[in-house]
Design a protein around this motif. Structure first.
Motif, short mmCIF file in Angstrom:
data_model
loop_
_atom_site.label_atom_id
_atom_site.label_comp_id
_atom_site.label_asym_id
_atom_site.label_seq_id
_atom_site.Cartn_x
_atom_site.Cartn_y
_atom_site.Cartn_z
N ALA A 128 0.89 -1.11 -0.13
CA ALA A 128 0.03 -0.18 0.00
C ALA A 128 1.01 1.35 -0.11
CB ALA A 128 -0.74 0.11 1.24
N ALA A 129 2.22 1.26 0.60
CA ALA A 129 3.13 2.35 0.93
C ALA A 129 3.52 2.77 -0.65
CB ALA A 129 4.05 2.03 1.67
N GLN A 130 3.79 1.77 -1.45
CA GLN A 130 4.29 1.90 -2.82
C GLN A 130 3.40 2.37 -3.61
OE1 GLN A 130 7.36 1.73 -3.66
NE2 GLN A 130 6.92 2.02 -5.87
N ARG A 131 2.02 1.87 -3.64
CA ARG A 131 0.86 2.49 -4.42
C ARG A 131 0.65 3.99 -4.05
NH1 ARG A 131 -1.95 -2.25 -3.03
NH2 ARG A 131 -3.21 -1.29 -1.42
N ALA A 132 0.57 4.25 -2.80
CA ALA A 132 0.58 5.65 -2.58
C ALA A 132 1.72 6.51 -3.02
CB ALA A 132 0.55 5.83 -0.99
#
Length: 367
Positions: free
Chosen positions: A339-343
């Motif tokens: 999720a961090a990478q997507r954000a």
């Protein structure tokens, strides 16, 4: 670019506290000489210096009804190396002569120059202002918000926006039109904030007096007046200025935050609680307040709770890359690396798109 400052409250769980929108001196100190009307002051500030009058001759536009092609040609002349070669620098905010001499402008000074050159070329241009904050950052104990200013031109029944930030001249439905007096008041507004940030309280007081003399119906101006007085140790004039701002706009975030901070400092807890309830309600609809609260929760290690505030901030203002970067860090700290990478990718996409659409280079781009 008109500026809102907020002094962050110490030891509170809420984002914000003292908020500044560069304002006047104490109300009794804000009078300008009677022989200079607000309209005369604005006209003087919008008068082209000789160097820029020569630009109008050089362009050689046929006078008359504006055409979109002529508006675009003027814009390109202002930002291209073959023309004025203006570069973007957020501070300081210059008047027309200083902008020409330095070839550096921000949104407000670019708008002033475009309008003055357009009018001298027979194009009926005017200023437009955004009511919403478009950017925010924190400098030490100060929350620094920016409100956008741009030029407008009406052509064949369509209202066009001329914006220093973007390559295209775009059509909009009904942006808010402001007068020259209001525009020049914002110039003094920016000058006051810049002087305050530099620690020059005397000059900040002078500029806020000029600002209020031009536009006393602006809640942000009154809130900023309170901050200048607050920083000068004048609590009662500060309180009066914040209350005046709330008479004009009862949910003004700056005035509410500043008033809560003032009452806590002076030990008036009942009033602090009363205005704190109003502040919390206003913050719920403000994306930057939600972002600041999320940032504070991240520092406290409450990553799950912070994510809820990041999401609300993004719902209210989706294309603010800073919000997505903050969310990425909260996810990373929480251990959700996917999720961090997507954000983070979303933040980078927004930044790349905005950079590619810029119509003017930063002054420091080649330094």
């Amino acid at each position: 670019m008109a500026i809102l400052l907020a002094l962050a409250g110490a030891g509170t769980a809420q984002a914000g506290a003292l908020q500044l929108d560069p304002g006047p001196l104490a109300p009794t100190q804000a009078r300008q000489p009677a022989f200079l009307t607000a309209e005369a002051q604005a006209a003087a500030a919008m008068t082209l210096p000789p160097e820029l009058r020569a630009v109008v001759v050089e362009l050689g536009f046929d006078r008359g009804v504006a055409t979109l092609d002529r508006v675009r040609r003027l814009y390109e002349y202002m930002v291209s190396e073959q023309g004025l070669g203006l570069r973007y620098r957020e501070q300081p905010t210059h008047g027309l002569a200083e902008s020409y001499a330095t070839r550096e402008v921000n949104c407000l000074s670019f708008t002033m120059m475009f309008i003055a050159l357009a009018r001298a070329s027979g194009i009926d241009a005017y200023a437009q202002a955004s009511n919403d904050a478009l950017a925010m950052r924190v400098l030490e104990d100060t929350v620094y918000r920016a409100h956008h200013v741009k030029a407008g031109v009406d052509i064949d029944g369509v209202q066009y926006t001329v914006d220093v930030g973007w390559r295209a001249v775009v059509a909009e439905e009904k942006p808010r039109r402001i007068s020259d007096v209001e525009l020049v008041a914002l110039l003094h507004n920016n000058n006051a904030v810049e002087r305050l940030l530099a620690g020059d309280l005397s000059s900040a007081m002078t500029e806020t007096g000029r600002m209020l003399a031009l536009d006393s119906d602006n809640a942000t101006i009154w809130s900023n007046a309170g901050v200048v007085n607050w920083r000068s140790g004048r609590y009662q004039p500060a309180e009066q200025a914040y209350l005046k701002a709330l008479q004009i706009q009862d949910d003004h975030l700056g005035a509410l935050s500043n008033l809560v901070a003032l009452y806590r400092t002076t030990g008036e807890e009942r009033l602090a609680a009363q205005y704190g309830k109003r502040l919390k309600k206003a913050q719920a609809m403000d994306p930057f307040s939600q972002f600041l609260l999320a940032e504070q929760l991240v520092r406290q290690g409450a990553y799950g709770e912070a994510l809820g505030h990041y999401r609300r901030a993004i719902r209210l203002l989706p294309n603010q890359a800073t919000f997505h970067r903050g969310m990425a860090e909260a996810y990373r700290q929480k251990g959700d690396l996917q999720a961090a990478q997507r954000a983070l990718q979303r933040a980078e996409s927004i930044e790349l798109r905005k950079y590619s659409q810029r119509g003017i280079q930063d002054a420091d781009a080649n330094s």
